[in-house]
Design a protein around this motif. Sequence first.
Motif, PDB file in Angstrom:
ATOM      1  N   VAL A 116       0.846  -1.203   0.000  1.00  0.00           N
ATOM      2  CA  VAL A 116       0.000   0.000   0.000  1.00  0.00           C
ATOM      3  C   VAL A 116       0.877   1.248   0.000  1.00  0.00           C
ATOM      4  CG1 VAL A 116      -1.709   1.320   1.327  1.00  0.00           C
ATOM      5  CG2 VAL A 116      -1.916  -1.170   1.181  1.00  0.00           C
ATOM      6  N   SER A 117       1.896   1.245   0.836  1.00  0.00           N
ATOM      7  CA  SER A 117       2.788   2.401   0.940  1.00  0.00           C
ATOM      8  C   SER A 117       3.484   2.672  -0.398  1.00  0.00           C
ATOM      9  CB  SER A 117       3.820   2.135   2.047  1.00  0.00           C
ATOM     10  OG  SER A 117       4.838   3.101   2.019  1.00  0.00           O
ATOM     11  N   ALA A 118       3.977   1.608  -1.030  1.00  0.00           N
ATOM     12  CA  ALA A 118       4.685   1.772  -2.314  1.00  0.00           C
ATOM     13  C   ALA A 118       3.734   2.317  -3.384  1.00  0.00           C
ATOM     14  CB  ALA A 118       5.275   0.435  -2.755  1.00  0.00           C
ATOM     15  N   LEU A 119       2.524   1.783  -3.437  1.00  0.00           N
ATOM     16  CA  LEU A 119       1.563   2.246  -4.449  1.00  0.00           C
ATOM     17  C   LEU A 119       1.220   3.714  -4.249  1.00  0.00           C
ATOM     18  CD1 LEU A 119      -0.873  -0.799  -4.643  1.00  0.00           C
ATOM     19  CD2 LEU A 119       0.431   0.156  -6.567  1.00  0.00           C
ATOM     20  N   LEU A 120       1.004   4.121  -2.998  1.00  0.00           N
ATOM     21  CA  LEU A 120       0.564   5.497  -2.752  1.00  0.00           C
ATOM     22  C   LEU A 120       1.678   6.519  -3.004  1.00  0.00           C
ATOM     23  CD1 LEU A 120      -1.817   5.066   0.317  1.00  0.00           C
ATOM     24  CD2 LEU A 120      -2.403   5.313  -2.098  1.00  0.00           C
ATOM     25  N   ILE A 138       5.816   2.083   7.816  1.00  0.00           N
ATOM     26  CA  ILE A 138       5.956   0.683   7.393  1.00  0.00           C
ATOM     27  C   ILE A 138       7.238   0.461   6.609  1.00  0.00           C
ATOM     28  CG2 ILE A 138       4.621   0.930   5.244  1.00  0.00           C
ATOM     29  CD1 ILE A 138       4.690  -2.121   7.680  1.00  0.00           C
ATOM     30  N   ASP A 139       7.762   1.522   5.992  1.00  0.00           N
ATOM     31  CA  ASP A 139       9.003   1.352   5.229  1.00  0.00           C
ATOM     32  C   ASP A 139      10.176   0.997   6.152  1.00  0.00           C
ATOM     33  OD1 ASP A 139       7.387   2.019   3.159  1.00  0.00           O
ATOM     34  OD2 ASP A 139       8.218   4.016   2.822  1.00  0.00           O
ATOM     35  N   ALA A 140      10.008   1.259   7.456  1.00  0.00           N
ATOM     36  CA  ALA A 140      11.078   0.952   8.415  1.00  0.00           C
ATOM     37  C   ALA A 140      10.715  -0.238   9.319  1.00  0.00           C
ATOM     38  CB  ALA A 140      11.369   2.188   9.270  1.00  0.00           C
ATOM     39  N   ILE A 141       9.595  -0.895   9.039  1.00  0.00           N
ATOM     40  CA  ILE A 141       9.171  -2.037   9.872  1.00  0.00           C
ATOM     41  C   ILE A 141       9.213  -3.305   9.017  1.00  0.00           C
ATOM     42  CG2 ILE A 141       7.234  -3.077  11.149  1.00  0.00           C
ATOM     43  CD1 ILE A 141       6.280  -0.238  11.811  1.00  0.00           C
ATOM     44  N   ASP A 142       9.936  -4.323   9.504  1.00  0.00           N
ATOM     45  CA  ASP A 142       9.973  -5.597   8.760  1.00  0.00           C
ATOM     46  C   ASP A 142       9.311  -6.736   9.503  1.00  0.00           C
ATOM     47  OD1 ASP A 142      11.268  -4.581   6.486  1.00  0.00           O
ATOM     48  OD2 ASP A 142      13.180  -4.604   7.559  1.00  0.00           O
ATOM     49  N   THR A 143       9.278  -6.653  10.825  1.00  0.00           N
ATOM     50  CA  THR A 143       8.609  -7.689  11.619  1.00  0.00           C
ATOM     51  C   THR A 143       7.868  -7.019  12.770  1.00  0.00           C
ATOM     52  OG1 THR A 143      10.579  -7.956  12.984  1.00  0.00           O
ATOM     53  CG2 THR A 143      10.310  -9.524  11.174  1.00  0.00           C
ATOM     54  N   LEU A 144       6.902  -7.730  13.331  1.00  0.00           N
ATOM     55  CA  LEU A 144       6.162  -7.228  14.485  1.00  0.00           C
ATOM     56  C   LEU A 144       6.367  -8.188  15.654  1.00  0.00           C
ATOM     57  CD1 LEU A 144       2.786  -6.319  12.736  1.00  0.00           C
ATOM     58  CD2 LEU A 144       4.500  -4.710  13.602  1.00  0.00           C
ATOM     59  N   PRO A 145       6.506  -7.643  16.865  1.00  0.00           N
ATOM     60  CA  PRO A 145       6.657  -8.522  18.022  1.00  0.00           C
ATOM     61  C   PRO A 145       5.339  -9.221  18.368  1.00  0.00           C
ATOM     62  CG  PRO A 145       6.528  -6.248  18.724  1.00  0.00           C
ATOM     63  CD  PRO A 145       6.544  -6.226  17.220  1.00  0.00           C
TER      64      PRO A 145
END
Length: 346
Positions: A92-96, A225-232
């Motif tokens: 979504v981030s890349a598309l927008l 989100i561009d700086a997040i790769d995993t969630l705890p």
Amino acid sequence: ALAREMPTTATTAPASARKANVVILATGGTIAGAGADASNSATYQAAKVPVDKLIAAVPSLGELANVRGEQVFQIASESFTNAQLVQLAKRVSALLKQDDVDGVVITHGTDTLEETALFLDLVVRSDKPIVVVGSMRPSTALSADGALNLADAVATAASPASKGKGVLVTMNDEIQAGRDVTKRVNIKPSAFTSQWGPLGMVVEGKTYWFRAPVKRHGATSEFDIDAIDTLPEVAIVYGSGNMNPAAYTAAVQGGAKAIVHAGTGNGSVAGYAVDTLKDLRAKGTVIIRSSRVGDGFVLRNAEQPDDQYDWVVAHDLNPQKAKILAAVALTKTSDTKELQRIFWEY
Ligand SMILES: NC(=O)C[C@H](N)C(=O)O
């Protein structure tokens, strides 16, 4: 002066005059579901119909926007994982960021739609419209609700009035705030409501607005989100009479960095369970008090001395939404004062 007023070779009309470009990201759910018979409104298989067929089934979409589809997943939403949330949000981030994309619609199962909507609201740094949509009946059922919900989603994503209002959800003619909306009924098209009310309505392809969110989101979020790769891992433990406090310990043994206590009433904790939670906090687990009631909001230091125990309260977020915000916040900090600030602001 004349030269300035002369139209140059305009290749793109102003945004208000041209049709918006909307990308539909399909993830599955009942909106892509199919049953054996038109009488099957609740017995069917979710995640069957591909995105091109979803689009082709609603010819009026082409009048609302230039629409194209991408199949991201084909799953029922109860099977969503953190890895899939992250993958979807990155797309979504890349598309927008593209100049030729004005808005994104995500077709989604309704069971965890509210979690995905809040997640995108928190981590996609854009003012462009993001609309999450599902249906309560499969496309094959009598009075299927998916086609109109999808048309409403495209109309909302294409509307300049939707900009900056956070992630939106279009169900049952209404435009809801993705942060606030929750599935409250498990079998009717009117399943999605919010205690703070809808933001507006879509009628015959036009959006009508009555209020706007005030919580931080999108372009003003501190998360990206561009700086997040995993969630705890964050676990929800459900409160009830005669509950077993071993559920908290098991959650931490299973890898949870934070526990959302889905407490009774105002996030209350059984007297015999308090020591277990205090002990887990002392060993580093973040404890967040939410409420199984769903509406209202949990007050700090009311039911429990949160300052003394170093616990956090979830404000008005229900347990599943508190879980999402906790996971996102923990990518930046595990300081409980910071976490509480985040729960007040978002
Ligand atoms: N109505 C629905 O979409 C329910 C389905 N179980 C899902 O969330 O994918």
